[in-house]
Structures are given as C-alpha cells and as structure tokens.
Design a protein around this motif. Structure first.
Motif, PDB file in Angstrom:
ATOM      1  N   PHE A   1      49.084  33.069  45.872  1.00  0.00           N
ATOM      2  CA  PHE A   1      49.930  31.971  45.411  1.00  0.00           C
ATOM      3  C   PHE A   1      50.423  32.292  44.009  1.00  0.00           C
ATOM      4  CE2 PHE A   1      47.032  30.255  48.501  1.00  0.00           C
ATOM      5  CZ  PHE A   1      47.802  29.385  49.251  1.00  0.00           C
ATOM      6  N   TYR A   2      51.615  31.796  43.657  1.00  0.00           N
ATOM      7  CA  TYR A   2      52.122  31.930  42.298  1.00  0.00           C
ATOM      8  C   TYR A   2      51.655  30.730  41.479  1.00  0.00           C
ATOM      9  CZ  TYR A   2      55.311  35.383  44.294  1.00  0.00           C
ATOM     10  OH  TYR A   2      55.844  36.467  44.931  1.00  0.00           O
ATOM     11  N   THR A   3      51.112  31.008  40.287  1.00  0.00           N
ATOM     12  CA  THR A   3      50.667  29.908  39.437  1.00  0.00           C
ATOM     13  C   THR A   3      51.070  30.154  37.990  1.00  0.00           C
ATOM     14  OG1 THR A   3      48.491  30.889  38.930  1.00  0.00           O
ATOM     15  CG2 THR A   3      48.638  29.519  40.908  1.00  0.00           C
ATOM     16  N   GLY A   4      51.209  29.055  37.248  1.00  0.00           N
ATOM     17  CA  GLY A   4      51.458  29.129  35.819  1.00  0.00           C
ATOM     18  C   GLY A   4      52.886  29.488  35.461  1.00  0.00           C
ATOM     19  N   PRO A   5      53.191  29.484  34.169  1.00  0.00           N
ATOM     20  CA  PRO A   5      54.572  29.692  33.703  1.00  0.00           C
ATOM     21  C   PRO A   5      55.099  31.101  33.933  1.00  0.00           C
ATOM     22  CG  PRO A   5      53.059  29.582  31.848  1.00  0.00           C
ATOM     23  CD  PRO A   5      52.274  29.185  33.054  1.00  0.00           C
ATOM     24  N   LEU A   6      54.222  32.090  34.078  1.00  0.00           N
ATOM     25  CA  LEU A   6      54.665  33.471  34.300  1.00  0.00           C
ATOM     26  C   LEU A   6      54.468  33.916  35.748  1.00  0.00           C
ATOM     27  CD1 LEU A   6      53.571  35.367  31.057  1.00  0.00           C
ATOM     28  CD2 LEU A   6      55.688  34.138  31.566  1.00  0.00           C
ATOM     29  N   TYR A   7      54.245  32.952  36.635  1.00  0.00           N
ATOM     30  CA  TYR A   7      54.122  33.243  38.066  1.00  0.00           C
ATOM     31  C   TYR A   7      53.069  34.333  38.345  1.00  0.00           C
ATOM     32  CZ  TYR A   7      58.356  30.481  38.374  1.00  0.00           C
ATOM     33  OH  TYR A   7      59.260  29.470  38.269  1.00  0.00           O
ATOM     34  N   VAL A   8      51.896  34.088  37.832  1.00  0.00           N
ATOM     35  CA  VAL A   8      50.775  34.990  38.096  1.00  0.00           C
ATOM     36  C   VAL A   8      50.432  34.967  39.583  1.00  0.00           C
ATOM     37  CG1 VAL A   8      48.253  35.136  37.799  1.00  0.00           C
ATOM     38  CG2 VAL A   8      49.737  34.975  35.810  1.00  0.00           C
ATOM     39  N   ASN A   9      50.044  36.113  40.093  1.00  0.00           N
ATOM     40  CA  ASN A   9      49.504  36.176  41.447  1.00  0.00           C
ATOM     41  C   ASN A   9      48.067  35.679  41.420  1.00  0.00           C
ATOM     42  OD1 ASN A   9      51.830  37.352  42.537  1.00  0.00           O
ATOM     43  ND2 ASN A   9      51.099  39.426  42.154  1.00  0.00           N
ATOM     44  N   THR A  10      47.868  34.494  41.936  1.00  0.00           N
ATOM     45  CA  THR A  10      46.525  33.937  42.097  1.00  0.00           C
ATOM     46  C   THR A  10      46.116  34.136  43.546  1.00  0.00           C
ATOM     47  OG1 THR A  10      46.775  32.302  40.341  1.00  0.00           O
ATOM     48  CG2 THR A  10      45.163  31.809  42.066  1.00  0.00           C
ATOM     49  N   TYR A  11      44.915  34.649  43.742  1.00  0.00           N
ATOM     50  CA  TYR A  11      44.452  34.951  45.089  1.00  0.00           C
ATOM     51  C   TYR A  11      43.278  34.057  45.457  1.00  0.00           C
ATOM     52  CZ  TYR A  11      47.131  39.209  44.190  1.00  0.00           C
ATOM     53  OH  TYR A  11      48.131  40.098  43.865  1.00  0.00           O
ATOM     54  N   ILE A  12      43.259  33.642  46.705  1.00  0.00           N
ATOM     55  CA  ILE A  12      42.067  33.001  47.234  1.00  0.00           C
ATOM     56  C   ILE A  12      41.569  33.854  48.389  1.00  0.00           C
ATOM     57  CG2 ILE A  12      43.419  31.404  48.696  1.00  0.00           C
ATOM     58  CD1 ILE A  12      41.006  29.408  48.208  1.00  0.00           C
ATOM     59  N   VAL A  13      40.337  34.261  48.284  1.00  0.00           N
ATOM     60  CA  VAL A  13      39.681  35.050  49.324  1.00  0.00           C
ATOM     61  C   VAL A  13      38.687  34.124  50.004  1.00  0.00           C
ATOM     62  CG1 VAL A  13      38.275  37.087  49.813  1.00  0.00           C
ATOM     63  CG2 VAL A  13      39.943  37.139  47.938  1.00  0.00           C
ATOM     64  N   TYR A  14      38.694  34.117  51.333  1.00  0.00           N
ATOM     65  CA  TYR A  14      37.863  33.142  52.028  1.00  0.00           C
ATOM     66  C   TYR A  14      37.308  33.702  53.329  1.00  0.00           C
ATOM     67  CZ  TYR A  14      42.147  32.315  54.773  1.00  0.00           C
ATOM     68  OH  TYR A  14      43.256  32.476  55.560  1.00  0.00           O
ATOM     69  N   ASP A  15      36.197  33.155  53.726  1.00  0.00           N
ATOM     70  CA  ASP A  15      35.554  33.486  54.991  1.00  0.00           C
ATOM     71  C   ASP A  15      35.977  32.421  55.994  1.00  0.00           C
ATOM     72  OD1 ASP A  15      33.685  33.625  57.155  1.00  0.00           O
ATOM     73  OD2 ASP A  15      32.310  34.746  55.874  1.00  0.00           O
ATOM     74  N   SER A  16      36.775  32.821  56.964  1.00  0.00           N
ATOM     75  CA  SER A  16      37.342  31.842  57.900  1.00  0.00           C
ATOM     76  C   SER A  16      36.290  31.214  58.807  1.00  0.00           C
ATOM     77  CB  SER A  16      38.426  32.499  58.755  1.00  0.00           C
ATOM     78  OG  SER A  16      37.899  33.594  59.495  1.00  0.00           O
ATOM     79  N   ASP A  17      35.135  31.846  58.921  1.00  0.00           N
ATOM     80  CA  ASP A  17      34.056  31.292  59.747  1.00  0.00           C
ATOM     81  C   ASP A  17      33.147  30.378  58.931  1.00  0.00           C
ATOM     82  OD1 ASP A  17      34.871  32.782  62.056  1.00  0.00           O
ATOM     83  OD2 ASP A  17      33.939  34.556  61.177  1.00  0.00           O
ATOM     84  N   ARG A  18      32.685  30.881  57.778  1.00  0.00           N
ATOM     85  CA  ARG A  18      31.760  30.105  56.945  1.00  0.00           C
ATOM     86  C   ARG A  18      32.480  29.069  56.087  1.00  0.00           C
ATOM     87  NH1 ARG A  18      29.592  35.406  56.881  1.00  0.00           N
ATOM     88  NH2 ARG A  18      27.391  35.496  57.510  1.00  0.00           N
ATOM     89  N   LYS A  19      33.770  29.255  55.854  1.00  0.00           N
ATOM     90  CA  LYS A  19      34.606  28.327  55.088  1.00  0.00           C
ATOM     91  C   LYS A  19      34.314  28.325  53.591  1.00  0.00           C
ATOM     92  CE  LYS A  19      36.898  26.780  58.632  1.00  0.00           C
ATOM     93  NZ  LYS A  19      38.342  27.081  58.797  1.00  0.00           N
ATOM     94  N   ASN A  20      33.677  29.374  53.097  1.00  0.00           N
ATOM     95  CA  ASN A  20      33.527  29.466  51.651  1.00  0.00           C
ATOM     96  C   ASN A  20      34.604  30.386  51.087  1.00  0.00           C
ATOM     97  OD1 ASN A  20      32.108  31.554  53.004  1.00  0.00           O
ATOM     98  ND2 ASN A  20      31.022  32.065  51.124  1.00  0.00           N
ATOM     99  N   ALA A  21      34.848  30.285  49.767  1.00  0.00           N
ATOM    100  CA  ALA A  21      35.989  30.985  49.173  1.00  0.00           C
ATOM    101  C   ALA A  21      35.730  31.236  47.701  1.00  0.00           C
ATOM    102  CB  ALA A  21      37.253  30.136  49.336  1.00  0.00           C
ATOM    103  N   PHE A  22      36.555  32.120  47.124  1.00  0.00           N
ATOM    104  CA  PHE A  22      36.601  32.248  45.668  1.00  0.00           C
ATOM    105  C   PHE A  22      38.052  32.449  45.257  1.00  0.00           C
ATOM    106  CE2 PHE A  22      35.845  36.617  47.129  1.00  0.00           C
ATOM    107  CZ  PHE A  22      36.742  37.367  46.387  1.00  0.00           C
ATOM    108  N   ILE A  23      38.337  32.076  43.998  1.00  0.00           N
ATOM    109  CA  ILE A  23      39.693  32.153  43.458  1.00  0.00           C
ATOM    110  C   ILE A  23      39.728  33.218  42.378  1.00  0.00           C
ATOM    111  CG2 ILE A  23      41.501  30.910  42.201  1.00  0.00           C
ATOM    112  CD1 ILE A  23      40.405  28.312  43.402  1.00  0.00           C
ATOM    113  N   VAL A  24      40.773  34.059  42.418  1.00  0.00           N
ATOM    114  CA  VAL A  24      40.993  35.080  41.400  1.00  0.00           C
ATOM    115  C   VAL A  24      42.164  34.655  40.514  1.00  0.00           C
ATOM    116  CG1 VAL A  24      41.524  37.513  40.963  1.00  0.00           C
ATOM    117  CG2 VAL A  24      40.217  36.884  43.008  1.00  0.00           C
ATOM    118  N   ASP A  25      41.911  34.502  39.218  1.00  0.00           N
ATOM    119  CA  ASP A  25      42.944  34.281  38.202  1.00  0.00           C
ATOM    120  C   ASP A  25      43.836  33.061  38.453  1.00  0.00           C
ATOM    121  OD1 ASP A  25      42.031  36.514  36.922  1.00  0.00           O
ATOM    122  OD2 ASP A  25      43.776  37.767  37.322  1.00  0.00           O
ATOM    123  N   PRO A  26      43.285  31.861  38.329  1.00  0.00           N
ATOM    124  CA  PRO A  26      44.146  30.670  38.445  1.00  0.00           C
ATOM    125  C   PRO A  26      44.958  30.472  37.162  1.00  0.00           C
ATOM    126  CG  PRO A  26      41.885  29.998  38.001  1.00  0.00           C
ATOM    127  CD  PRO A  26      41.867  31.498  38.142  1.00  0.00           C
TER     128      PRO A  26
END
Length: 206
Positions: A7-32
């Motif tokens: 996803f694009y976030t912030g004023p400089l359109y940073v690439n923010t990534y969400i990595v997730y386990d589609s089975d367990r439904k847990n996730a982490f966010i990189v660089d919001p």
C-alpha cells in the motif's frame, strides 16, 4: 500460506507492506509511512491480527503512521538498535519539515544483525545495512527482501542526509545483499520491485 500486499502511505507515497498468514490470520506491517484507509480496510476485511510493526529505518516518511497503528493494534514496534537516535530525534528523522510536527518515539524491541523472528511457518531474517541511516535494515522473508531505502530498482538510497554514509551503503549492498540468491525478490521503500539478480547485473551504481 504466507502472503503479502503493498500500500502507498504518507506524503511521499512510501511502499508499506503487510505480510500475513492467510490460514492463521496473523500479520505484520513494514514501514507505515502514514495511516492508510485502504490498509485498514484490508486488515479488517481479512480479519487479520497485527502482531508487530517493523521499520527498515527511521526517516519520517517511513514512520508517520507508527504511533497510530501501534495504538490501534496494540502492536509492538521493532527497529534496529542503531536507529535509536534517528527515531528519537525530529531533527535527524526530518519529521518537522515533512509533517509540520515532531515525531519521536522508542521502539519496543531493538534488533541486531542476524536476528531471526518467527512468523508462522517461516521467519524474518534481519540484515543490518547501514548507509542510508545507521540502523537501516533489510528484512528477508523466504524469497522476499524488504529493502527499505537501501536498494531500489535501478538505484540506491540517498546518502546526503544527516548520519548517512555512502561508503557504508555500497558496502552493505555488495557484501550483504548481492550475496543473496539471484531470484530473491526486492521490495523497496519507494517505486517498483526488482530481483537481486537484476540489480547485480543492471543497477548503474554497480
């Protein structure tokens, strides 16, 4: 299955990534870099639990959404231990100029080079890549490399900011990233993706 969305976030359109386990439904966010309604909707729609937020480095465009998401998801923030000065100094992280306000905070967990963080059936490997900032890291998850502002498709991170080092940046890329398999996919903090093999062959800085 481990999956990823950008996803694009912030004023400089940073690439923010969400990595997730589609089975367990847990996730982490990189660089919001900011708060993203699209990211929020994706998390809600997929009923994901955000386990932690991890930062490749502490420049303002990559951390603008940290406090909001740390509070919203009760998720700890991970960063390299050498990025402490960047995260706690609005002067160094350039938040006043970018957001018109100071951003300063401490991570909940300080990382070291070579740390491994379990996630589902895989793990995150922390690669310390100083140069663009003292505590810059790249995050290797299987064949995905989240490279922050260290390595871009056809370019490298800037080294004209406070606490930067061009020599350290090129050494980090040559000795820590270009030793990875050629088919490792590079997902940088800005613009499009690449592979390690492509950057070794065609990146004009090398």
């Amino acid at each position: 299955m481990i999956m990823m969305r950008q996803f694009y976030t912030g004023p400089l359109y940073v690439n923010t990534y969400i990595v997730y386990d589609s089975d367990r439904k847990n996730a982490f966010i990189v660089d919001p870099g900011g708060v993203s309604p699209a990211l929020d909707s994706f998390i809600e729609m997929n009923k994901l639990k955000v386990d932690f937020i991890i930062l490749t480095h502490g420049h303002a465009d990559h951390i603008g959404g940290v406090e909001a998401y740390r509070s919203k998801f009760k998720a700890p923030v991970y960063a390299h231990k050498d990025e402490k000065e960047m995260l706690t100094s609005p002067e160094y992280n350039a938040s006043r100029g970018m957001f018109g306000k100071s951003i300063a905070f401490m991570a909940d967990k300080w990382l070291n080079d070579g740390d491994e963080i379990p996630f589902g059936d895989t793990k995150l490997k922390i690669i310390h890549t100083p140069g663009h900032s003292p505590g810059g890291i790249c995050i290797l998850v299987d064949k995905w490399l989240f490279s922050g502002d260290t390595l871009f498709a056809g370019s490298v991170g800037r080294t004209d900011f406070p606490l930067c080092s061009a020599n350290s940046l090129f050494e980090s890329i040559r000795e820590k990233l270009f030793v990875l398999d050629d088919d490792v996919e590079v997902y940088p903090g800005h613009e499009g993706s690449s592979t390690i093999g492509r950057e070794k062959r065609y990146n004009p800085f090398f």
